[in-house]
Each structure stands twice: as structure tokens, then as C-alpha cells.
Design a protein around this motif. Structure first.
Motif, mmCIF file in Angstrom:
data_model
loop_
_atom_site.group_PDB
_atom_site.id
_atom_site.type_symbol
_atom_site.label_atom_id
_atom_site.label_comp_id
_atom_site.label_asym_id
_atom_site.label_seq_id
_atom_site.Cartn_x
_atom_site.Cartn_y
_atom_site.Cartn_z
ATOM 1 N N LEU A 136 0.844 -1.184 0.000
ATOM 2 C CA LEU A 136 0.000 0.000 0.000
ATOM 3 C C LEU A 136 0.888 1.245 0.000
ATOM 4 O O LEU A 136 1.516 1.586 1.001
ATOM 5 C CB LEU A 136 -0.918 -0.017 1.224
ATOM 6 C CG LEU A 136 -2.136 0.906 1.212
ATOM 7 C CD1 LEU A 136 -3.041 0.600 0.019
ATOM 8 C CD2 LEU A 136 -2.922 0.781 2.510
ATOM 9 N N GLY A 138 2.044 5.026 0.115
ATOM 10 C CA GLY A 138 1.582 6.242 0.768
ATOM 11 C C GLY A 138 1.293 7.349 -0.217
ATOM 12 O O GLY A 138 1.677 7.307 -1.398
ATOM 13 N N GLN A 139 0.629 8.390 0.258
ATOM 14 C CA GLN A 139 0.208 9.480 -0.626
ATOM 15 C C GLN A 139 1.391 10.219 -1.248
ATOM 16 O O GLN A 139 1.279 10.758 -2.345
ATOM 17 C CB GLN A 139 -0.681 10.454 0.147
ATOM 18 C CG GLN A 139 -2.023 9.855 0.537
ATOM 19 C CD GLN A 139 -2.943 10.880 1.170
ATOM 20 O OE1 GLN A 139 -2.528 12.004 1.470
ATOM 21 N NE2 GLN A 139 -4.187 10.498 1.379
ATOM 22 N N ASP A 180 4.507 5.920 -6.123
ATOM 23 C CA ASP A 180 3.115 6.099 -6.513
ATOM 24 C C ASP A 180 3.037 7.227 -7.526
ATOM 25 O O ASP A 180 3.114 8.408 -7.176
ATOM 26 C CB ASP A 180 2.261 6.420 -5.284
ATOM 27 C CG ASP A 180 0.789 6.602 -5.639
ATOM 28 O OD1 ASP A 180 0.410 6.215 -6.762
ATOM 29 O OD2 ASP A 180 0.029 7.122 -4.800
ATOM 30 N N GLU A 204 -10.700 2.627 8.929
ATOM 31 C CA GLU A 204 -9.463 2.331 8.219
ATOM 32 C C GLU A 204 -9.665 1.149 7.267
ATOM 33 O O GLU A 204 -10.424 0.230 7.552
ATOM 34 C CB GLU A 204 -8.345 1.996 9.214
ATOM 35 C CG GLU A 204 -7.885 3.178 10.043
ATOM 36 C CD GLU A 204 -7.236 4.269 9.198
ATOM 37 O OE1 GLU A 204 -6.458 3.920 8.290
ATOM 38 O OE2 GLU A 204 -7.526 5.454 9.440
ATOM 39 N N SER A 246 -2.149 2.096 -4.938
ATOM 40 C CA SER A 246 -2.010 3.525 -4.678
ATOM 41 C C SER A 246 -2.973 3.978 -3.596
ATOM 42 O O SER A 246 -4.197 3.894 -3.761
ATOM 43 C CB SER A 246 -2.279 4.317 -5.963
ATOM 44 O OG SER A 246 -2.380 5.695 -5.680
ATOM 45 N N ARG A 247 -2.426 4.458 -2.487
ATOM 46 C CA ARG A 247 -3.279 4.968 -1.410
ATOM 47 C C ARG A 247 -4.012 6.236 -1.862
ATOM 48 O O ARG A 247 -5.144 6.497 -1.447
ATOM 49 C CB ARG A 247 -2.417 5.274 -0.178
ATOM 50 C CG ARG A 247 -3.217 5.761 1.037
ATOM 51 C CD ARG A 247 -4.115 4.652 1.539
ATOM 52 N NE ARG A 247 -5.142 5.142 2.425
ATOM 53 C CZ ARG A 247 -5.391 4.628 3.621
ATOM 54 N NH1 ARG A 247 -4.667 3.622 4.061
ATOM 55 N NH2 ARG A 247 -6.373 5.081 4.364
ATOM 56 N N ASP A 302 -7.987 6.498 -1.521
ATOM 57 C CA ASP A 302 -8.618 7.582 -0.766
ATOM 58 C C ASP A 302 -9.583 8.382 -1.638
ATOM 59 O O ASP A 302 -10.653 8.804 -1.182
ATOM 60 C CB ASP A 302 -7.548 8.510 -0.186
ATOM 61 C CG ASP A 302 -6.793 7.866 0.970
ATOM 62 O OD1 ASP A 302 -7.290 6.852 1.492
ATOM 63 O OD2 ASP A 302 -5.715 8.365 1.336
#
Length: 567
Positions: free
Chosen positions: A112, A114-115, A120, A203, A224-225, A229
Motif C-alpha cells: 500500500l 503512501g500518498q 506512486d 481504516e 495507490s493509497r 482515498d
């Protein structure tokens, strides 16, 4: 490790679960079967499950009404997870349950991102607005024939997804795994995962994963977080690719990770809540891009719309599963509460009797009065018997047990019961008569179990005629050599049983005797008779007494027991 089970989802034994080991297991209504079904439409020996070359095979052993799997008659059938077996009127669900914990943990298979992770570089190139699956017609200019074919194809996929959603599953992950596998086949994706939201914290975490075909040991799937989101926030399905610009993700470039070029992420929107997302991807190698003369999107708007509809179906399935789990938990807690309350009430009454007897004993000891002591001790002794019977009934009903057949005399068992209850009958001035079949042969049965079953029925009859001036009870044994049956008939001249009471007669904790009865005796007797392949029948009318007939198969020797197995 894999554990196989058969769960009765329809029939007399509904809710019963049988584990299948490495040894062969018989299915039928005869007492010799490991999987015993109290179904009058099933043969005594109906079918058999055996292990052959590491796989479980179902074989019909010459049953009268046949054996069916998923609606089709079979003689030999290789069992698969989810198969439904029809035996008589009973439907059994065959399940393969993975017992090792790592099978459930897929977090190590998902990366996963992160932003702000440099890896990513995701960009959105398509957005699906609908989350209810209502827009399944093809997007873009297509012919009427193409539109019809695409719509039919999508409907077929959703039909298969819906079938998987309503199939019985022990865990929500098991159901979602089947849906995800079908999804990958439908959209042609290489791999995919489902991330579910925690209802309490909100979550998301990976719960289900399907790897690339033939590449189970491939590196973790990057997710991709940022995309996840966005989908959770906007409740829209998105299609990502290697587009160079997108105002919503100005800092990214493309998904270039392990050869991945495209991905689809859709919300799992249920009736009431957003349960998670489905994320699938596809990779196109550099050599293929060169041969194609550039990147050609393999994920189009049509697949995005289909994925949104699949997400909806998966979410509804998750909601239904959670509802069922909550309902089962509530019913289980309610049953536990009812059991505790009922047993506490009966134990309280028994303890009050013990206290009363103890008071008389204490008073008699102080006054040196043996008559008072004896009277108090009789009260204590009666209540000791009551608590013993209550505990034994609880133990009998609380666990599945196979009868331990012995070559014994039914007449002797009934004689023991009558002798045991004679003292109470004499005290209450009730006539207890026994008529024993002089030609009764020794038969195979569980003497301890049948003793308890007959004892409960006779005790119930004594309660029914208690207080009558002409109370009479008759206990009769007999056998039918032609029909191969043994029976015990208990008749009383009590007040009888009303039509309203009769359907509830054998229900657990249902008693017609008010505070004097536990509601366990008849239920326990019925359970014991059914364990022997028999049944209890009742003939009664208000004011005309009641007649209970306990009937079970006549098996005279071990050899005839074996012939029962072949019947």
C-alpha cells in the motif's frame, strides 16, 4: 491444512455440522452411519464419502430415492467446495475450510503506497459515476448488435457474481475470494485485491488477494493509497493509466511499477455504508508496447462500469454476511440467556426443596425425633434425584453422541425403569402396570440411552396422573418380526394433551407441567430414539389420557447389523 465438513442447511437436522476425516463416512438414517440423518426419506445406508487419491468422493450406495449433487443425480461424484448434496429431504452443504491462519492474512501480498511515496505515480484517466450498477450499457459509439452483446455479457458476469454472493460461506473472506476470482476472469485483469473498511475505525486493510495466473510468488501488488482515498471520498470508480497530466493528481506521472500500466479501483457501496474498494491491475511489458506501436488501453469505460456494478454486488454481499453474523450472535446470546434463566429457575426450586428437607432434619435432630428426620431426608433424597435427572438430561441433550449398541434385553431395561419408579407410583397411589413381550428377542441397542428415554416418558406419565384418585399407567414392550421393529408403549389415563400443546411437545424448555417440569425430558427422549434410528409418536386427546410409542429398528445380532449397513 484443509478440513472438510458437511452442514445440514435444510431438513430435520438443520444446523448440524459433521466433520469428515480420512476414513470413509456413511450417510443415512441408520444408527451405523457416521453422518446420521433423521430423515424418513433417506435410506438406512444412503451414500458414502471416502478419500480417493487425496480427494473426497461421494458415492451412492444403492439408495431408494437417489443422491443428488447441485440438483443432478449422481452415482460417484468428486466433491468440490460449495456442493449441495440432497439426501432424502435433507440438503447438506459440503465445505473445505482452510484452518491455517496465514491463508487469511494477505497484508504481506499488498504494497500500500503512501500518498507522497515516489513509487506512486498514479493518474486517473476515467471516472465511473454510478455506484449502483444501473449503467451497464456500453459507452462510446457502438453498433446496436455490439451494444446488445456487451450488455448480455455484463449481465452474465453479474449473474455469476450474484450466485457467488448468495452461496453459503463460513467467512466473508471466503465469499469475497470467489467474487474476486470471477472478477479477474471477467475483466481480464492480472491480479486484484479487496480492501475492507473497519466499521469502527474507518481504516481500510487488505482482506482478499488473487495473484497473477501462474505467478503466486510474484512481488507484492502495489496499490495507490491516493487512488484508494479518492475512491472512498468521492464514491466513484476510477480507471488509471500512464497519462502524463491530470489536474487532480498534479504531482504524479503514471503507474510504472513492476510493468503495471493500468488499474481500476471501484467502491464497494452497499445499501447503508461504504464497505471498501476493489482494486485490479494489468501489466503490459515494454516489448508488447513496442509491437503495438504505443500504449493501448486494455481497461476501457465499459469495464469500469462493469467493475462499479461488481463492487456494488460485493458490498451488498458483505452487508448481508455481517447482518447474518449479527443475527446469529443475537440469537445465540438469546438462547444462552433463555437456557440460563430456565435452568436457574428449576435449580432454585430444587434447592428450595433441599432447604426444606434440611430444615426438617435439623429440627428432628434437635428434638431427637427420628420420624421428622426421616421425613426431611426423604425430601432431600427426592430433590437429589431431581437435580441428578436435570444434569443427566442436560448432558444428553448438549452433545452429539453415537449410541453404544449392545446385545441386551429390552424387557430387562423396561423392568429396571418400572422398578425404579414403583416407589413413587406407590406413594402417589398410582397403578403402574408392565406388560413384557415374552417372545422379545435380545437386540442390539444402547441400554443406558434407552433406559433414560423410557424413564423420562414414564416419569412424565406419573406427573400427568398425579393427584388423580384412579391414576393408571401401563408400560408395554413388543416387537414386529416382519417389520423389524421394537417398541415400548407408555399409556396413562391423565388429562391428555390439547391440540395447541401437541406441536410444542418435544420443543426444548417447553413444559405443560408449569413450574414442575424442566421441558427437557421429552426432548431428550426424542433425541435418544432418533439416535437409534427410531421415533416417538403420541396419540392423545383432552380428557382421554395419552399414549407414547417409542419405536426403533430391530437388530438381533452383529451380522444383522452389518446387513443393515448394506440396506
Amino acid at each position: 491444512m484443509i478440513r472438510a465438513t458437511l452442514l445440514v442447511i435444510q431438513g430435520v437436522e438443520q444446523g448440524a455440522r459433521f466433520e469428515i476425516g480420512e476414513t470413509a463416512a456413511g450417510i443415512g438414517r441408520g444408527p451405523q452411519n457416521e453422518i446420521r440423518l433423521l430423515d424418513t426419506e433417506a435410506s438406512r445406508s444412503h451414500a458414502r464419502v471416502s478419500l480417493q487419491d487425496g480427494q473426497l468422493v461421494l458415492t451412492d450406495v444403492g439408495s431408494s430415492n437417489g443422491t443428488f449433487v447441485n440438483g443432478r443425480p449422481v452415482r460417484n461424484h468428486l466433491l468440490a467446495d460449495g456442493d449441495q448434496i440432497l439426501v432424502g429431504r435433507s440438503v447438506l452443504l459440503f465445505s473445505l475450510v482452510q484452518t491455517e491462519a496465514p491463508v487469511r492474512d494477505v497484508s504481506h501480498k499488498i504494497l500500500l503506497l503512501g500518498q507522497h511515496d515516489p513509487a506512486d505515480q498514479s493518474k486517473i484517466v476515467g471516472v465511473g459515476v454510478s455506484s449502483d450498477g444501473s449503467e451497464l450499457h456500453p459507452a462510446g459509439p457502438v453498433t446496436e448488435q455490439q451494444a446488445l452483446e456487451q450488455t448480455l455479457s455484463n449481465l452474465q458476469v453479474l449473474y455469476r457474481i450474484s450466485e457467488e454472493a448468495v452461496r453459503p460461506a463460513i467467512a466473508v473472506e471466503q465469499m469475497l475470494q470467489r467474487i474476486l476470482d470471477l472478477t479477474l476472469q471477467a475483466v481480464g485483469a492480472d491480479r486484484g485485491c479487496m480492501l475492507l473498511r473497519d466499521p469502527l475505525t474507518g481504516e481500510v486493510a487488505p482482506r482478499v488477494f488473487s495473484p497473477m495466473r501462474g505467478k503466486a510468488a510474484a512481488p507484492p501488488m502495489p496499490v495507490s493509497r491516493t487512488i484508494v482515498d479518492y475512491v472512498l471520498k468521492n464514491r466513484q470508480g476510477v480507471r488509471t493509466s500512464d497519462a502524463k497530466a491530470d489536474s487532480r493528481f498534479a504531482g504524479g506521472q503514471s503507474i510504472v511499477q513492476g510493468g503495471i500500466r493500468e488499474a481500476i479501483c471501484v467502491p464497494m457501496q452497499g445499501r447503508y455504508e461504504l464497505t471498501g474498494v476493489i482494486y485490479v491491475d494489468i501489466s503490459t511489458g515494454a516489448d508488447q508496447v513496442l509491437l503495438q506501436g504505443g500504449v493501448r488501453h486494455r481497461f476501457g469505460e465499459d469495464l469500469l462500469r462493469l467493475m462499479v456494478a461488481i463492487g456494488r454486488q460485493a458490498a451488498l454481499a458483505v452487508e448481508d454476511q455481517r447482518y447474518q453474523q449479527a443475527l446469529v450472535k443475537a440469537e445465540r446470546l438469546g438462547a444462552v440467556g433463555q437456557t440460563i434463566a430456565t435452568l436457574s429457575h428449576h435449580i432454585k426450586n430444587i434447592l428450595q426443596g433441599v432447604r426444606g428437607g434440611s430444615y426438617l432434619i435439623d429440627m428432628g435432630l434437635r428434638d431427637h425425633n427420628e420420624d421428622v428426620v426421616r421425613k426431611g431426608w426423604n425430601i432431600v433424597e427426592k430433590n437429589q434425584t431431581k437435580i441428578y435427572n436435570l444434569v443427566m438430561d442436560m448432558l444428553t441433550f448438549s452433545k452429539e453422541r453415537q449410541p453404544v449398541p449392545q446385545l441386551a434385553s429390552v424387557n430387562e431395561t423396561v423392568q429396571d425403569v418400572c422398578e425404579l419408579m414403583q416407589a413413587r407410583a406407590t406413594e402417589q397411589r398410582i397403578s403402574l402396570e408392565k406388560i413384557l413381550d415374552p417372545a422379545m428377542p435380545n437386540t442390539l441397542f444402547d441400554p443406558e440411552g434407552l433406559h433414560r428415554a423410557v424413564l423420562n416418558i414414564v416419569n412424565n406419565a406419573l406427573d400427568a396422573v398425579e393427584g388423580q384418585t384412579d391414576g393408571r399407567i401401563q408400560v408395554q414392550t413388543g416387537h414386529d418380526a416382519v417389520g423389524k421393529l421394537v417398541y415400548v408403549i407408555v399409556t396413562d389415563n391423565g388429562p391428555g394433551i390439547s391440540e395447541e400443546q401437541r406441536p410444542k411437545l418435544f420443543n426444548l424448555f417447553e413444559s405443560t407441567k408449569g413450574g414442575r417440569g424442566t421441558g427437557l425430558g421429552l426432548a431428550v427422549s426424542q433425541k435418544i430414539l432418533r439416535e437409534h434410528g427410531g421415533e416417538i409418536t403420541v396419540v392423545s386427546a383432552p380428557g382421554a389420557g395419552a399414549q407414547f410409542t417409542l419405536e426403533w429398528p430391530l437388530i438381533e445380532s452383529e451380522s444383522s447389523h452389518e446387513s443393515e449397513t448394506m440396506a
